[in-house]
Write a protein that holds these residues in place. Structure first.
Motif, PDB file in Angstrom:
ATOM      1  N   SER A 207      51.496  48.299  44.079  1.00 50.80           N
ATOM      2  CA  SER A 207      50.519  48.898  44.978  1.00 50.80           C
ATOM      3  C   SER A 207      49.190  48.181  44.823  1.00 50.80           C
ATOM      4  O   SER A 207      48.881  47.607  43.783  1.00 50.80           O
ATOM      5  CB  SER A 207      50.346  50.396  44.685  1.00 50.80           C
ATOM      6  N   ALA A 208      48.402  48.213  45.886  1.00 55.85           N
ATOM      7  CA  ALA A 208      47.056  47.641  45.883  1.00 55.85           C
ATOM      8  C   ALA A 208      46.088  48.720  46.339  1.00 55.85           C
ATOM      9  O   ALA A 208      46.409  49.498  47.248  1.00 55.85           O
ATOM     10  CB  ALA A 208      46.977  46.422  46.798  1.00 55.85           C
ATOM     11  N   GLU A 209      44.916  48.763  45.725  1.00 56.09           N
ATOM     12  CA  GLU A 209      43.950  49.781  46.079  1.00 56.09           C
ATOM     13  C   GLU A 209      42.522  49.286  45.913  1.00 56.09           C
ATOM     14  O   GLU A 209      42.252  48.374  45.127  1.00 56.09           O
ATOM     15  CB  GLU A 209      44.151  51.050  45.259  1.00 56.09           C
ATOM     16  N   HIS A 210      41.619  49.906  46.674  1.00 57.78           N
ATOM     17  CA  HIS A 210      40.193  49.614  46.557  1.00 57.78           C
ATOM     18  C   HIS A 210      39.629  50.316  45.326  1.00 57.78           C
ATOM     19  O   HIS A 210      39.985  51.466  45.035  1.00 57.78           O
ATOM     20  CB  HIS A 210      39.443  50.109  47.802  1.00 57.78           C
ATOM     21  N   ARG A 211      38.722  49.637  44.616  1.00 54.44           N
ATOM     22  CA  ARG A 211      37.975  50.239  43.508  1.00 54.44           C
ATOM     23  C   ARG A 211      36.485  49.983  43.764  1.00 54.44           C
ATOM     24  O   ARG A 211      35.889  49.062  43.198  1.00 54.44           O
ATOM     25  CB  ARG A 211      38.394  49.624  42.168  1.00 54.44           C
ATOM     26  N   PRO A 212      35.861  50.760  44.647  1.00 45.85           N
ATOM     27  CA  PRO A 212      34.451  50.511  44.973  1.00 45.85           C
ATOM     28  C   PRO A 212      33.513  51.006  43.892  1.00 45.85           C
ATOM     29  O   PRO A 212      33.835  51.916  43.120  1.00 45.85           O
ATOM     30  CB  PRO A 212      34.252  51.297  46.277  1.00 45.85           C
ATOM     31  N   SER A 213      32.341  50.401  43.828  1.00 45.79           N
ATOM     32  CA  SER A 213      31.254  50.869  42.973  1.00 45.79           C
ATOM     33  C   SER A 213      29.966  50.793  43.775  1.00 45.79           C
ATOM     34  O   SER A 213      29.856  50.010  44.721  1.00 45.79           O
ATOM     35  CB  SER A 213      31.145  50.020  41.695  1.00 45.79           C
ATOM     36  N   SER A 214      28.996  51.626  43.421  1.00 43.57           N
ATOM     37  CA  SER A 214      27.756  51.678  44.193  1.00 43.57           C
ATOM     38  C   SER A 214      26.622  52.154  43.303  1.00 43.57           C
ATOM     39  O   SER A 214      26.844  52.642  42.191  1.00 43.57           O
ATOM     40  CB  SER A 214      27.913  52.620  45.397  1.00 43.57           C
ATOM     41  N   ASN A 215      25.408  52.019  43.811  1.00 43.32           N
ATOM     42  CA  ASN A 215      24.272  52.598  43.115  1.00 43.32           C
ATOM     43  C   ASN A 215      23.864  53.885  43.820  1.00 43.32           C
ATOM     44  O   ASN A 215      24.465  54.282  44.830  1.00 43.32           O
ATOM     45  CB  ASN A 215      23.109  51.607  43.043  1.00 43.32           C
ATOM     46  N   MET A 216      22.836  54.541  43.321  1.00 42.06           N
ATOM     47  CA  MET A 216      22.411  55.827  43.869  1.00 42.06           C
ATOM     48  C   MET A 216      21.368  55.682  44.971  1.00 42.06           C
ATOM     49  O   MET A 216      20.902  56.670  45.523  1.00 42.06           O
ATOM     50  CB  MET A 216      21.841  56.704  42.743  1.00 42.06           C
ATOM     51  N   GLY A 217      21.031  54.451  45.316  1.00 44.92           N
ATOM     52  CA  GLY A 217      20.007  54.247  46.334  1.00 44.92           C
ATOM     53  C   GLY A 217      18.612  54.359  45.748  1.00 44.92           C
ATOM     54  O   GLY A 217      18.425  54.370  44.533  1.00 44.92           O
ATOM     55  N   GLY A 218      17.633  54.414  46.615  1.00 45.46           N
ATOM     56  CA  GLY A 218      16.240  54.470  46.169  1.00 45.46           C
ATOM     57  C   GLY A 218      15.422  53.420  46.883  1.00 45.46           C
ATOM     58  O   GLY A 218      15.907  52.742  47.797  1.00 45.46           O
ATOM     59  N   PRO A 219      14.179  53.241  46.485  1.00 49.01           N
ATOM     60  CA  PRO A 219      13.309  52.288  47.181  1.00 49.01           C
ATOM     61  C   PRO A 219      13.748  50.836  47.057  1.00 49.01           C
ATOM     62  O   PRO A 219      13.319  49.990  47.840  1.00 49.01           O
ATOM     63  CB  PRO A 219      11.938  52.520  46.520  1.00 49.01           C
ATOM     64  N   ASP A 220      14.600  50.519  46.058  1.00 44.21           N
ATOM     65  CA  ASP A 220      15.104  49.150  45.921  1.00 44.21           C
ATOM     66  C   ASP A 220      16.275  48.863  46.848  1.00 44.21           C
ATOM     67  O   ASP A 220      16.735  47.723  46.934  1.00 44.21           O
ATOM     68  CB  ASP A 220      15.528  48.885  44.478  1.00 44.21           C
TER      69      ASP A 220
END
Length: 297
Positions: free
Chosen positions: A174-187
């Motif tokens: 099987s193949a799957e997405h493993r996304p990561s992200s930040n919390m946002g903000g002024p940057d």
């Protein structure tokens, strides 16, 4: 990529506990064991177990001694060291037994997986988000007032993690997405992604068999993509492991390095199979290729 040196206490067969430093760096991987007393002569030690000073368990598999020396002063031993090359290093929260048939699955990623599993619509960017911005901001507005401007923009991940799942002679692939992200903000805000491939065995298997099946799958992926695929971020999960129990990290000293030096990544249109738009065809090609692999090697 070389890992930071790992220091801990290791059990040397026939001698007992010794202090050691483990450097994980592909074919230059080395475990150096040090003692103020004379270490016995070794050639091959099979498996060496240890525990790092930060609490992780270490299993060095298929170990071979590369050098050994002893320093003396006035016929008294002052220092001994033993350099050992492990073909595999397994790190985790528990000691790993490579001879036990307890492995349930093995997973990895590789740089060209986004070209093969070209799931273009899983991630996107809405530049004119007037119609959706109020719904996006509704939860945050429960905490404080957030005003939408004249040019709202929204980045998204569809949330569908599984890309494909195919039963083969090796097990389920099987193949799957493993996304990561930040919390946002002024940057700003970002969403990045890695695609992982998981090989789940029909019944618990040994480490040697798991690596053999993984190698077969790696050959298939390299063939369809058109260049050697390095198997990166290897993890194994034991069959009896709890759902949220972290996997064991595997470092393969002689794992494939990949094509390297090629300026251009494979274009999705150049790959002869399409698991996104022609999933049934991809499943047939992969299962048939894997079934015949043993005849070719």
């Amino acid at each position: 990529v070389p890992q930071p040196p790992i220091t801990g206490q290791f059990v040397l067969p026939g001698h007992g506990d010794v202090i050691g430093t483990l450097l994980i760096d592909g074919p230059n991987t080395r475990l150096r064991l040090m003692s103020s007393s004379r270490l016995p002569l070794f050639r091959a030690t099979g498996m060496i177990l240890g525990r790092t000073f930060d609490g992780r368990c270490v299993t060095c598999v298929d170990c071979v001694v590369s050098s050994q020396s002893t320093s003396t002063r006035e016929e008294a031993v002052t220092h001994s060291h033993l350099d050992i090359f492990p073909h595999f290093v397994v790190l985790g929260e528990s000691i790993f037994d490579p001879d036990a048939s307890k492995i349930g699955s093995i997973e990895f990623t590789s740089p060209d997986m986004t070209s093969l599993f070209y799931d273009f619509d899983a991630f996107g960017f809405v530049s004119c988000a007037d119609g959706v911005i109020d719904a996006v901001l509704s939860e945050r507005r429960r905490l404080r007032s957030v005003e939408a401007g004249g040019w709202p923009q929204v980045a998204y991940y569809s949330g569908k993690s599984e890309i494909c799942s195919v039963d083969t002679a090796l097990g389920n692939v099987s193949a799957e997405h493993r996304p990561s992200s930040n919390m946002g903000g002024p940057d700003g805000v970002f969403i990045s992604n890695r695609i992982f491939v998981t090989l789940t065995f029909e019944s618990p298997t040994s480490f040697e068999e798991a690596i053999s099946r993984l190698s077969c799958l790696g050959r298939f992926l390299s063939t369809v993509v058109g260049r050697q695929q390095p198997l990166q971020q290897l993890h194994i999960r034991m069959a009896e492991a709890k759902r949220r129990e972290p996997p064991l990290d595997v470092y393969w000293s002689f794992g494939k390095d990949g094509a390297g030096g090629e300026a251009r990544n494979p274009h999705p249109g150049d790959i002869p199979v399409d698991p996104i738009r022609r999933p049934d065809e991809f499943a047939i090609v992969m299962s048939d290729w894997i079934a015949r692999d043993e005849l070719w090697h």
